[in-house]
Motif scaffolding. Structure first.
Motif, short mmCIF file in Angstrom:
data_model
loop_
_atom_site.label_atom_id
_atom_site.label_comp_id
_atom_site.label_asym_id
_atom_site.label_seq_id
_atom_site.Cartn_x
_atom_site.Cartn_y
_atom_site.Cartn_z
N LEU A 195 -15.17 102.28 83.91
CA LEU A 195 -14.59 102.89 82.72
C LEU A 195 -14.30 104.36 82.95
CD1 LEU A 195 -13.73 102.75 79.80
CD2 LEU A 195 -16.11 103.05 79.11
N ARG A 196 -15.18 105.05 83.63
CA ARG A 196 -14.97 106.47 83.90
C ARG A 196 -13.73 106.67 84.77
NH1 ARG A 196 -20.01 109.74 85.77
NH2 ARG A 196 -20.30 107.83 86.98
N GLU A 197 -13.57 105.82 85.78
CA GLU A 197 -12.42 105.96 86.67
C GLU A 197 -11.12 105.58 85.98
OE1 GLU A 197 -13.45 103.51 89.92
OE2 GLU A 197 -15.06 104.83 90.66
N ALA A 198 -11.17 104.53 85.15
CA ALA A 198 -9.95 104.09 84.48
C ALA A 198 -9.53 105.05 83.38
CB ALA A 198 -10.16 102.69 83.89
N ALA A 199 -10.49 105.59 82.64
CA ALA A 199 -10.15 106.48 81.52
C ALA A 199 -9.77 107.87 81.99
CB ALA A 199 -11.32 106.55 80.54
N GLY A 200 -10.36 108.32 83.10
CA GLY A 200 -10.04 109.63 83.61
C GLY A 200 -10.60 110.74 82.73
N PRO A 201 -10.09 111.97 82.89
CA PRO A 201 -10.62 113.10 82.12
C PRO A 201 -10.46 112.92 80.61
CG PRO A 201 -9.26 113.86 83.95
CD PRO A 201 -9.06 112.38 83.86
N ALA A 202 -9.46 112.17 80.18
CA ALA A 202 -9.22 112.00 78.73
C ALA A 202 -10.30 111.15 78.07
CB ALA A 202 -7.85 111.39 78.50
N GLY A 203 -11.00 110.34 78.84
CA GLY A 203 -12.07 109.52 78.28
C GLY A 203 -11.54 108.47 77.32
N LEU A 204 -12.23 108.29 76.20
CA LEU A 204 -11.85 107.27 75.23
C LEU A 204 -10.53 107.58 74.54
CD1 LEU A 204 -15.28 106.48 73.51
CD2 LEU A 204 -14.09 105.16 75.26
N LEU A 205 -10.10 108.85 74.58
CA LEU A 205 -8.84 109.22 73.96
C LEU A 205 -7.66 108.55 74.65
CD1 LEU A 205 -9.42 113.05 73.36
CD2 LEU A 205 -9.68 111.16 71.73
N ALA A 206 -7.88 108.09 75.90
CA ALA A 206 -6.81 107.44 76.64
C ALA A 206 -6.75 105.95 76.35
CB ALA A 206 -7.00 107.66 78.14
N VAL A 207 -7.66 105.45 75.50
CA VAL A 207 -7.76 104.02 75.23
C VAL A 207 -7.49 103.75 73.76
CG1 VAL A 207 -9.25 101.98 75.45
CG2 VAL A 207 -9.53 103.91 77.03
N ASN A 208 -6.85 102.64 73.47
CA ASN A 208 -6.66 102.24 72.08
C ASN A 208 -8.01 102.18 71.37
OD1 ASN A 208 -6.68 99.77 70.05
ND2 ASN A 208 -4.59 100.59 70.09
N PRO A 209 -8.14 102.77 70.16
CA PRO A 209 -9.44 102.84 69.48
C PRO A 209 -10.11 101.48 69.31
CG PRO A 209 -7.87 104.29 68.39
CD PRO A 209 -7.10 103.51 69.42
N ALA A 210 -9.34 100.46 68.96
CA ALA A 210 -9.95 99.14 68.77
C ALA A 210 -10.48 98.61 70.10
CB ALA A 210 -8.93 98.18 68.18
N HIS A 211 -9.70 98.81 71.15
CA HIS A 211 -10.14 98.36 72.47
C HIS A 211 -11.35 99.17 72.93
CE1 HIS A 211 -10.03 96.55 76.38
NE2 HIS A 211 -9.70 97.67 76.99
N ALA A 212 -11.32 100.48 72.68
CA ALA A 212 -12.44 101.33 73.06
C ALA A 212 -13.71 100.92 72.33
CB ALA A 212 -12.10 102.79 72.76
N ALA A 213 -13.59 100.56 71.05
CA ALA A 213 -14.75 100.12 70.30
C ALA A 213 -15.35 98.85 70.91
CB ALA A 213 -14.37 99.87 68.84
N GLY A 214 -14.49 97.94 71.33
CA GLY A 214 -14.98 96.72 71.96
C GLY A 214 -15.70 97.02 73.27
#
Length: 297
Positions: A171-190
Motif C-alpha cells: 500500500l505504501r508503494e502503490a499510494a506513494g507520497p500522497a497516501g490515501l489521498l491518491a485512492v478513492n475514499p470508498a476503496h481506501a476505507a475498504g
C-alpha cells in the motif's frame, strides 16, 4: 520405602507434573504460556539480541527445539526417578540382561518407554508399576503429537504477521507520497478495514502463540515491527479526510492498533504511554530501521 526412596518418588512426580503443566499452558490454555517454555524462549531472545549477523534469526527456532527437548528431558528424568526405588525387585529381567539398580538403568527404561519402543528386555512386575509404565507410554505418544501440533500452529501465525507487513508495504508503494489521498475514499476505507482485521488477527496470534513474538524476520519487507508505524500514518490520513466512511475505517484501524499495542505492552513488557511509543520499542527490539516514506525529507 525409606526416606531416600520417598524423596526420589516425590522429585520424579514433581518433574513429570511440571512437564505436564508447561505443555498444557503452552498448547491448550487459551492466551497462556508455560513458565518453563516462556523462560527458555525469553532466554534465547535475550542472548540473540547481543549477537550480530544472520545467526540471530535462528534463535527462535532453536529456542522452540530447546523447549521440546526440555519437555522430553523432564519426562524422561521424572519417570526414571519414579522407577529408581523399585529396581530391581519390581521388574522382570530378560535372559542375559544384567541386574542393575542405578539411575542409568532407570533412565534407560524411561527412555525406552517414553519413546514407545518397548524392547521388552525389562518388564514391570508389580501391578502399580505396570500402570505407571503404561501411563508413561501414553505420555510419550501425547508429547510427540503435541510438539508436532505446536510447530504446525506456529508457522501459520508467523505467515499472517508477514502477510500484514507485506500488505502495508504494498500500500505504501502503490499510494506513494500522497497516501490515501491518491485512492478513492470508498476503496481506501475498504483497504483500512482489511488491514484492521489483519492487525486484530496478529494481536490474537501473539496472545495465543507467544513464541511467535521471538521470531525475527530476515527481510525487512516482511517485518511487522518495521512497518507497523505506517499503519498509524494511515490512521492520521483517514482522520483528516472529510469522507465519513473513510473516517470510520480509520477509527477501526486505530482501535486495532491500540489493541496490538496493549498486547505488546502487557505480555511482552514494551514500555510506552502511547501506542507510538510501544511500536518504537517493538521496532528497536527487533533491530529494524523504520523505512521512510518516498519523498520524505
Amino acid at each position: 520405602m525409606d526416606f531416600e526412596d520417598t524423596l526420589w518418588t516425590v522429585l520424579g512426580a514433581g518433574l513429570v507434573l511440571l512437564m505436564l503443566v508447561d505443555v498444557f499452558r503452552t498448547l491448550l490454555y487459551p492466551h497462556g504460556s508455560g513458565p518453563l517454555g516462556r523462560a527458555i524462549m525469553r532466554g534465547f531472545w535475550l542472548v540473540s539480541r547481543k549477537l550480530r549477523g544472520r545467526g540471530t534469526f535462528i534463535a527462535a527456532p532453536l529456542a522452540m527445539a530447546a523447549v521440546i527437548g526440555a519437555w522430553a528431558g523432564l519426562a524422561a528424568v521424572g519417570w526414571a526417578l519414579l522407577y529408581l526405588p523399585h529396581l530391581t525387585d519390581g521388574f522382570v529381567y530378560g535372559a542375559g540382561v544384567p541386574l542393575q539398580a542405578d539411575f542409568a538403568e532407570a533412565l534407560y527404561m524411561s527412555l525406552v518407554t517414553l519413546s514407545t519402543v518397548g524392547f521388552g528386555d525389562i518388564v514391570a512386575a508389580h501391578p502399580v508399576l505396570r500402570l505407571v509404565v503404561a501411563l508413561e507410554a501414553v505420555t510419550g505418544f501425547g508429547l510427540l503429537t503435541a510438539t508436532v501440533t505446536w510447530i504446525l500452529q506456529t508457522f501459520p501465525a508467523l505467515n499472517r504477521r508477514r502477510a500484514l507487513a507485506h500488505q502495508l508495504n504494498l500500500l505504501r508503494e502503490a499510494a506513494g507520497p500522497a497516501g490515501l489521498l491518491a485512492v478513492n475514499p470508498a476503496h481506501a476505507a475498504g483497504l483500512l478495514e482489511s488491514i484492521a482485521g489483519n492487525v486484530a488477527s496478529v494481536s490474537i496470534d501473539l496472545l495465543a502463540f507467544h513464541e511467535t513474538y521471538y521470531f525475527r524476520e530476515i527481510e525487512q519487507r516482511g517485518s511487522l515491527p518495521a512497518t507497523v508505524a505506517y499503519a498509524q500514518e494511515l490512521v492520521s490520513q483517514a482522520q483528516r479526510s472529510e469522507n465519513a466512511e473513510l473516517q470510520f475505517a480509520g477509527r477501526m484501524l486505530h482501535a486495532a492498533l491500540e489493541g496490538l499495542a496493549e498486547v505488546l505492552r502487557g505480555k511482552f513488557g514494551h514500555a510506552g504511554t502511547t501506542s507510538a511509543d510501544v511500536f518504537d520499542s517493538y521496532e528497536l527490539h527487533h533491530r529494524h530501521v523504520r523505512r521512510r516514506d518516498p519523498g520524505a525529507e
